[in-house]
Design an enzyme around this catalytic site. Sequence first.
Site, PDB file in Angstrom:
ATOM      1  N   LYS A   1       0.811  -1.159   0.106  1.00  0.00           N
ATOM      2  CA  LYS A   1      -0.061   0.086   0.141  1.00  0.00           C
ATOM      3  C   LYS A   1       0.938   1.332  -0.016  1.00  0.00           C
ATOM      4  O   LYS A   1       1.836   1.446   0.964  1.00  0.00           O
ATOM      5  CB  LYS A   1      -0.847   0.006   1.351  1.00  0.00           C
ATOM      6  CG  LYS A   1      -1.683   1.173   1.401  1.00  0.00           C
ATOM      7  CD  LYS A   1      -2.721   1.115   2.353  1.00  0.00           C
ATOM      8  CE  LYS A   1      -3.555   2.489   2.690  1.00  0.00           C
ATOM      9  NZ  LYS A   1      -4.274   2.312   3.721  1.00  0.00           N
TER      10      LYS A   1
ATOM     11  N   LYS B   1      -2.262  -1.563  -3.595  1.00  0.00           N
ATOM     12  CA  LYS B   1      -3.288  -0.615  -3.802  1.00  0.00           C
ATOM     13  C   LYS B   1      -2.505   0.961  -3.742  1.00  0.00           C
ATOM     14  O   LYS B   1      -1.328   1.027  -3.176  1.00  0.00           O
ATOM     15  CB  LYS B   1      -4.075  -0.417  -2.502  1.00  0.00           C
ATOM     16  CG  LYS B   1      -4.674   0.905  -1.815  1.00  0.00           C
ATOM     17  CD  LYS B   1      -5.197   0.362  -0.515  1.00  0.00           C
ATOM     18  CE  LYS B   1      -6.212   1.505  -0.241  1.00  0.00           C
ATOM     19  NZ  LYS B   1      -6.698   1.479   1.097  1.00  0.00           N
TER      20      LYS B   1
HETATM   21  C1  PBG Z   1      -6.866   3.792   5.956  1.00  0.00           C
HETATM   22  C2  PBG Z   1      -7.288   3.346   4.359  1.00  0.00           C
HETATM   23  C3  PBG Z   1      -7.236   4.240   3.455  1.00  0.00           C
HETATM   24  C4  PBG Z   1      -7.939   3.810   2.496  1.00  0.00           C
HETATM   25  C5  PBG Z   1      -8.525   2.608   2.935  1.00  0.00           C
HETATM   26  N1  PBG Z   1      -7.972   2.428   4.036  1.00  0.00           N
HETATM   27  C6  PBG Z   1      -6.795   5.573   3.258  1.00  0.00           C
HETATM   28  C7  PBG Z   1      -5.369   5.820   3.938  1.00  0.00           C
HETATM   29  O1  PBG Z   1      -4.548   4.966   4.056  1.00  0.00           O
HETATM   30  O2  PBG Z   1      -5.002   7.192   4.516  1.00  0.00           O
HETATM   31  C8  PBG Z   1      -8.324   4.497   1.129  1.00  0.00           C
HETATM   32  C9  PBG Z   1      -9.142   3.999   0.282  1.00  0.00           C
HETATM   33  C10 PBG Z   1      -9.727   4.938  -0.856  1.00  0.00           C
HETATM   34  O3  PBG Z   1      -9.018   5.810  -0.994  1.00  0.00           O
HETATM   35  O4  PBG Z   1     -10.618   4.377  -1.695  1.00  0.00           O
HETATM   36  N2  PBG Z   1      -6.536   2.507   6.750  1.00  0.00           N
END
Ligand code: PBG
Length: 284
Positions: free
Chosen positions: A153, A211
Amino acid sequence: EPIASMPGVFRHSLDLLKEEIKDLYKHGIKAVNVYVKVSDNLKDNTGKESWNPNGLMQAAIKLIKDTEPNMIVMPDVALDPYSVYGHDGIIEKGEVINDATVDALVRMSLSHAEAGADFVAPSDMMDGRTFAIRQAFEESGFTNVGIISYAAKYASAFYGPFRSALDSAPVDNQEIPKDKKTYQMDFANSREAIREVLDDVDEGADIIMIKPGMPNLDIVAKVREIITQPIAVYQVSGEYAMLKAASQNGWLDNDKVILESLHSIKRAGADLIFTYFAKEASLL
Ligand code: PBG
């Protein structure tokens, strides 16, 4: 409530969630990833509301399984919606601390399993949490609850609309990290993604997640060559927002870009796609 930066996407109260789940299932959608928006008075630096057996997430999981027992429920596991600081972990001396956060994530995961989750989906990027959650599930009799681990991620600006939807962005405060780069990955780095994925596979992840989606299809294709576990790819909020905004302006053809973007993710090697277009795409 409509989410301004994600036209067509809504925050649901529990009564309306029930209707939405029935509708999704009728559209052929067999699995949902669940997030909650937590009110400010329940946020702190421990995340303890996240394992409240009567919390909003736990209630939502139960409601979904009661409404449609065949719908696979994959709740998000991370502290950011519950954190006063808007971080995915507990903060001490200006840093997000890994191991204490893992303990909190384990408690949260157990509470999701107790509520009836089929999978948990840890999106926090702490090290070692997949193993810790797996071990806790085995010890507590949740041997059939799976783990979708957000393994690669990236620290991405494409999460912006999601953070405004959940009111979960890191707060502006000199005492805490201003962004998530100490636990999410540097988008200039590809080898680290492979290492993160292999670590999570070793720790017992059933499915690994990469992601955001379209900016990282090279990583998806590389990982596809290396592991045999299913790969999930998350087409995130910013990807949705840009395609939707351009379509609403008449600059792109909505239906065609939905299908093309999802196909590109599939072609790169995704077995599962998390997308805000799910319902729309099911009709195309
Ligand atoms: C946070 C989380 C995020 C997303 C999913 N879980 C945002 C981040 O890491 O700040 C993003 C999902 C999206 O943008 O659709 N645990």
